[in-house]
Design a protein around this motif. Structure first.
Motif, PDB file in Angstrom:
ATOM      1  N   ASP A   1       0.186  -2.009  -7.803  1.00 13.68           N
ATOM      2  CA  ASP A   1       0.773  -1.311  -8.929  1.00 13.68           C
ATOM      3  C   ASP A   1      -0.058  -1.475 -10.200  1.00 13.68           C
ATOM      4  OD1 ASP A   1       2.603   0.396  -9.755  1.00 13.68           O
ATOM      5  OD2 ASP A   1       4.215  -1.058 -10.087  1.00 13.68           O
ATOM      6  N   VAL A   2      -1.292  -0.993 -10.116  1.00 17.17           N
ATOM      7  CA  VAL A   2      -2.214  -1.143 -11.243  1.00 17.17           C
ATOM      8  C   VAL A   2      -2.536   0.241 -11.793  1.00 17.17           C
ATOM      9  CG1 VAL A   2      -4.521  -1.938 -11.923  1.00 17.17           C
ATOM     10  CG2 VAL A   2      -3.201  -3.233 -10.242  1.00 17.17           C
ATOM     11  N   ILE A   3      -2.685   0.328 -13.101  1.00 18.62           N
ATOM     12  CA  ILE A   3      -3.000   1.610 -13.719  1.00 18.62           C
ATOM     13  C   ILE A   3      -4.248   1.441 -14.585  1.00 18.62           C
ATOM     14  CG2 ILE A   3      -1.391   1.228 -15.672  1.00 18.62           C
ATOM     15  CD1 ILE A   3      -0.734   4.292 -15.341  1.00 18.62           C
ATOM     16  N   VAL A   4      -5.069   2.484 -14.620  1.00 20.78           N
ATOM     17  CA  VAL A   4      -6.294   2.430 -15.422  1.00 20.78           C
ATOM     18  C   VAL A   4      -5.978   2.941 -16.822  1.00 20.78           C
ATOM     19  CG1 VAL A   4      -8.692   3.198 -15.579  1.00 20.78           C
ATOM     20  CG2 VAL A   4      -7.572   3.076 -13.343  1.00 20.78           C
ATOM     21  N   HIS A   5      -6.277   2.140 -17.832  1.00 19.32           N
ATOM     22  CA  HIS A   5      -6.199   2.605 -19.223  1.00 19.32           C
ATOM     23  C   HIS A   5      -7.604   3.085 -19.561  1.00 19.32           C
ATOM     24  CE1 HIS A   5      -2.238   0.800 -20.579  1.00 19.32           C
ATOM     25  NE2 HIS A   5      -2.326   0.565 -19.281  1.00 19.32           N
ATOM     26  N   ILE A   6      -7.713   4.314 -20.031  1.00 22.95           N
ATOM     27  CA  ILE A   6      -9.059   4.886 -20.166  1.00 22.95           C
ATOM     28  C   ILE A   6      -9.246   5.576 -21.511  1.00 22.95           C
ATOM     29  CG2 ILE A   6      -8.448   7.087 -19.018  1.00 22.95           C
ATOM     30  CD1 ILE A   6     -11.207   6.770 -17.549  1.00 22.95           C
ATOM     31  N   ASN A   7     -10.493   5.572 -21.968  1.00 20.02           N
ATOM     32  CA  ASN A   7     -10.809   6.216 -23.236  1.00 20.02           C
ATOM     33  C   ASN A   7     -12.277   6.628 -23.191  1.00 20.02           C
ATOM     34  OD1 ASN A   7     -10.491   7.105 -25.870  1.00 20.02           O
ATOM     35  ND2 ASN A   7     -10.858   5.082 -26.778  1.00 20.02           N
TER      36      ASN A   7
ATOM     37  N   HIS B   1     -19.426   6.264 -24.277  1.00 25.11           N
ATOM     38  CA  HIS B   1     -18.661   7.146 -23.377  1.00 25.11           C
ATOM     39  C   HIS B   1     -17.426   6.445 -22.794  1.00 25.11           C
ATOM     40  CE1 HIS B   1     -21.365  10.545 -23.619  1.00 25.11           C
ATOM     41  NE2 HIS B   1     -22.346   9.669 -23.613  1.00 25.11           N
ATOM     42  N   THR B   2     -17.359   6.385 -21.450  1.00 26.36           N
ATOM     43  CA  THR B   2     -16.121   5.945 -20.807  1.00 26.36           C
ATOM     44  C   THR B   2     -15.889   4.439 -20.958  1.00 26.36           C
ATOM     45  OG1 THR B   2     -16.849   7.527 -19.137  1.00 26.36           O
ATOM     46  CG2 THR B   2     -14.836   6.301 -18.662  1.00 26.36           C
ATOM     47  N   THR B   3     -14.682   4.074 -21.395  1.00 27.82           N
ATOM     48  CA  THR B   3     -14.283   2.658 -21.380  1.00 27.82           C
ATOM     49  C   THR B   3     -12.942   2.578 -20.649  1.00 27.82           C
ATOM     50  OG1 THR B   3     -13.192   2.932 -23.500  1.00 27.82           O
ATOM     51  CG2 THR B   3     -15.378   1.944 -23.555  1.00 27.82           C
ATOM     52  N   PHE B   4     -12.714   1.462 -19.987  1.00 28.58           N
ATOM     53  CA  PHE B   4     -11.467   1.372 -19.216  1.00 28.58           C
ATOM     54  C   PHE B   4     -11.016  -0.075 -19.045  1.00 28.58           C
ATOM     55  CE2 PHE B   4     -15.219   2.257 -16.598  1.00 28.58           C
ATOM     56  CZ  PHE B   4     -15.335   1.082 -15.879  1.00 28.58           C
ATOM     57  N   GLU B   5      -9.724  -0.224 -18.804  1.00 27.27           N
ATOM     58  CA  GLU B   5      -9.147  -1.535 -18.479  1.00 27.27           C
ATOM     59  C   GLU B   5      -8.145  -1.350 -17.359  1.00 27.27           C
ATOM     60  OE1 GLU B   5      -9.660  -4.029 -22.631  1.00 27.27           O
ATOM     61  OE2 GLU B   5      -7.649  -3.349 -22.102  1.00 27.27           O
ATOM     62  N   PHE B   6      -7.929  -2.397 -16.596  1.00 25.31           N
ATOM     63  CA  PHE B   6      -6.978  -2.346 -15.479  1.00 25.31           C
ATOM     64  C   PHE B   6      -5.790  -3.225 -15.830  1.00 25.31           C
ATOM     65  CE2 PHE B   6     -11.339  -1.970 -14.060  1.00 25.31           C
ATOM     66  CZ  PHE B   6     -11.309  -0.680 -13.541  1.00 25.31           C
ATOM     67  N   LYS B   7      -4.604  -2.611 -15.806  1.00 27.74           N
ATOM     68  CA  LYS B   7      -3.401  -3.378 -16.159  1.00 27.74           C
ATOM     69  C   LYS B   7      -2.320  -3.127 -15.130  1.00 27.74           C
ATOM     70  CE  LYS B   7      -4.029  -3.488 -21.136  1.00 27.74           C
ATOM     71  NZ  LYS B   7      -3.418  -3.279 -22.437  1.00 27.74           N
ATOM     72  N   LEU B   8      -1.355  -4.043 -15.052  1.00 24.64           N
ATOM     73  CA  LEU B   8      -0.197  -3.798 -14.187  1.00 24.64           C
ATOM     74  C   LEU B   8       0.589  -2.634 -14.784  1.00 24.64           C
ATOM     75  CD1 LEU B   8       1.268  -7.314 -13.308  1.00 24.64           C
ATOM     76  CD2 LEU B   8      -0.265  -5.877 -11.951  1.00 24.64           C
ATOM     77  N   SER B   9       1.135  -1.752 -13.929  1.00 28.05           N
ATOM     78  CA  SER B   9       1.951  -0.639 -14.439  1.00 28.05           C
ATOM     79  C   SER B   9       3.157  -1.202 -15.166  1.00 28.05           C
ATOM     80  CB  SER B   9       2.449   0.253 -13.302  1.00 28.05           C
ATOM     81  OG  SER B   9       1.376   0.680 -12.533  1.00 28.05           O
ATOM     82  N   ASN B  10       3.706  -2.284 -14.604  1.00 26.76           N
ATOM     83  CA  ASN B  10       4.858  -2.915 -15.223  1.00 26.76           C
ATOM     84  C   ASN B  10       4.373  -4.021 -16.168  1.00 26.76           C
ATOM     85  OD1 ASN B  10       7.094  -4.305 -15.938  1.00 26.76           O
ATOM     86  ND2 ASN B  10       7.823  -4.691 -13.838  1.00 26.76           N
ATOM     87  N   GLU B  11       4.223  -3.667 -17.440  1.00 28.22           N
ATOM     88  CA  GLU B  11       3.656  -4.640 -18.382  1.00 28.22           C
ATOM     89  C   GLU B  11       4.602  -5.797 -18.668  1.00 28.22           C
ATOM     90  OE1 GLU B  11       1.566  -3.281 -21.798  1.00 28.22           O
ATOM     91  OE2 GLU B  11       0.299  -1.930 -20.632  1.00 28.22           O
ATOM     92  N   ASN B  12       5.876  -5.666 -18.222  1.00 32.51           N
ATOM     93  CA  ASN B  12       6.783  -6.803 -18.397  1.00 32.51           C
ATOM     94  C   ASN B  12       6.363  -7.965 -17.516  1.00 32.51           C
ATOM     95  OD1 ASN B  12       8.336  -5.573 -20.248  1.00 32.51           O
ATOM     96  ND2 ASN B  12       9.669  -4.611 -18.714  1.00 32.51           N
ATOM     97  N   MET B  13       5.701  -7.655 -16.406  1.00 34.68           N
ATOM     98  CA  MET B  13       5.255  -8.728 -15.502  1.00 34.68           C
ATOM     99  C   MET B  13       4.047  -9.464 -16.085  1.00 34.68           C
ATOM    100  SD  MET B  13       5.600  -7.369 -11.662  1.00 34.68           S
ATOM    101  CE  MET B  13       4.589  -8.688 -11.007  1.00 34.68           C
TER     102      MET B  13
END
Ligand code: HAM
Length: 432
Positions: A169-175, A275-287
């Protein structure tokens, strides 16, 4: 006041703040994570590189940005006995670029380099959950290929690694920060905006406003976060070309069904990104809120070390953060092993001999002679997770036999075997 021997021993036994020993289940998790990650990365064409833990300070100060937290506050820097300024690496990318230049690894423009590494990094940060002063990263660098395809394959590799260690359950934060023209245009707009609220900014951000305003978007200070809430959006300042690049990255992410969210404030803590920057975070940030890993494109970084002006993209994952989230159920069942247990001291020598025979046959074996009686020795063997108890009493020793009990089996208890027979039985049990 004099320090007692007890106090002085306690001080000696205390690790440095923010640094910890890894052992037991923790080190098993560590090894599992690294093995899985490197296995997956090999299928993506990555090969190992190992660089020194210390580098000349300039390797980091000239690449990560003098105004970044890492360089301005967190580096462990020393003058060595020869007078050189050296630093314990705070991250791996700069050292890998230095190694590519030193060893002339990048020789062929048609052949991108894909390098992976793992090891301790050092940042003098405030220790807290998932944040240490010595921590471990696995890093993956793809050098010599520009464009959205390389970016997305790199992101896909990170997601595949995380999935394979059980984090689905990981989501990519991207910019995208665009190239230098977009970045300059955006920086100017940001400064114009922030100047209007300068008196509300934290002291550090006031300084950064002149030296490196993008860093203010990264600030964890409440007042800065409030001011930045309505700051201009970097996406609105990308040139057409840079915007098309970013749109293509998003399209390719969708094509491979990689979940992402656009985060226009994601500037990352280090200055070398374009250009592209990204981070990997849990979808559920409460965890868990913080990033499990992060990276991006860094065109122009290698050029600081050599004449090769090639682009690169990569990421690093924080191993402690992954260990924290990895359930113990992911660990492989403990391997089977035999405990050779003499009943009394009379049988020590026979037990020693049979231990040697087993080990010669590659049967995992421990000789258990600690404990004042047989009961204590059996308890110890079980505590050490031995799966087969091989007991030798007087009778067995005389007849060159052993009694084998399979732990957790109701039926296979105290069965007698001749020594050779015992070897055959254990080899079949342990599939050797
Ligand atoms: P970074 O975002 O500074 O990037 O670090 C990557 C990851 O290392 C973080 O997401 C986090 O999981 C972990 N990490 C960082 N600091 C700490 C800490 N004090 N304690 C525990 N874990 C920590 C880089 O280092 C870049 N070199 C990544 C990269 C590779 N960019 C391109 N290629």
């Amino acid at each position: 006041m004099a320090i007692s021997t007890h106090d002085s021993a306690q001080i000696l036994a205390t690790p440095i703040r923010g640094m910890k020993d890894l052992y037991g289940v923790e080190i098993e998790k560590y090894q599992l994570i690294v093995n899985v990650a490197f296995q997956v990365a090999k299928t993506y064409g990555y090969r190992l590189i190992e660089t020194p833990i210390v580098e000349n300070t300039s390797v980091f100060s000239r690449t990560l940005g003098g105004e970044s937290d890492v360089v301005s506050k967190e580096m462990y820097s020393f003058v060595d006995k020869g007078g050189a300024n050296i630093t314990l690496r705070p991250e791996g990318t700069a050292g890998v670029m230095r190694a590519i230049a030193s060893n002339k690894l990048f020789v062929n423009n048609n052949s991108p380099l894909k390098l992976m590494y793992c090891g301790p990094m050092f940042r003098y940060d405030r220790p807290q959950k998932g944040r240490y002063r010595q921590f471990h990263q696995m890093g993956f660098e793809h050098i010599g290929e520009k464009g959205p395809y390389a970016d997305v394959i790199t992101i896909a590799l990170a997601m595949e690694i995380l999935k394979n260690i059980g984090l689905n359950d990981v989501i990519v934060h991207i910019n995208s920060l665009g190239g230098s023209f977009s970045r300059e245009r955006y920086t100017k707009a940001l400064v114009d905006y922030l100047c209007k609220y300068e008196n509300k900014l934290s002291a550090v951000s006031k300084l950064r406003l002149k030296k490196n305003p993008l860093r203010i978007l990264d600030s964890k200070e409440f007042t800065d976060i409030e001011v930045c809430h309505n700051a201009p959006n970097v996406q609105d300042f990308l040139t057409n070309e840079d915007r098309q690049y970013f749109v293509k990255v998003l399209e390719l992410l969708q094509l491979w069904s990689i979940k992402y969210v656009i985060d226009p404030k994601l500037v990352r803590g280090l200055d070398y990104y374009t250009h592209t920057t990204f981070e990997f975070k849990l979808s559920n940030e409460n965890m868990y809120r913080d990033a499990l890993g992060g990276g991006g494109r860094y065109d122009g970084l290698l050029k600081l070390f050599c004449s090769n002006d090639v682009s690169g993209v990569g990421f690093a994952l924080g191993i402690e953060r992954l260990m924290m989230l990895l359930g113990e159920q992911m660990l492989p069942a403990l391997n089977k092993s035999a405990a050779v247990i003499p009943v009394t001291a009379e049988e020590y020598e026979s037990a020693f001999r049979i231990t040697g025979l087993f080990l010669n046959e590659k049967i995992p074996t421990e000789l258990i002679i600690t404990g004042s009686n047989i009961k204590k020795r059996v308890e110890l063997a079980i505590k050490r997770n031995c799966s087969h108890l091989v007991v030798i009493g007087n009778d067995e020793a005389n007849k060159k036999e052993v009694s084998i009990t399979v732990v957790n089996s109701a039926t296979r208890r105290n069965i007698k075997y001749g020594w050779l027979e015992a070897i055959g039985f254990l080899k079949s049990e342990f599939v050797i």
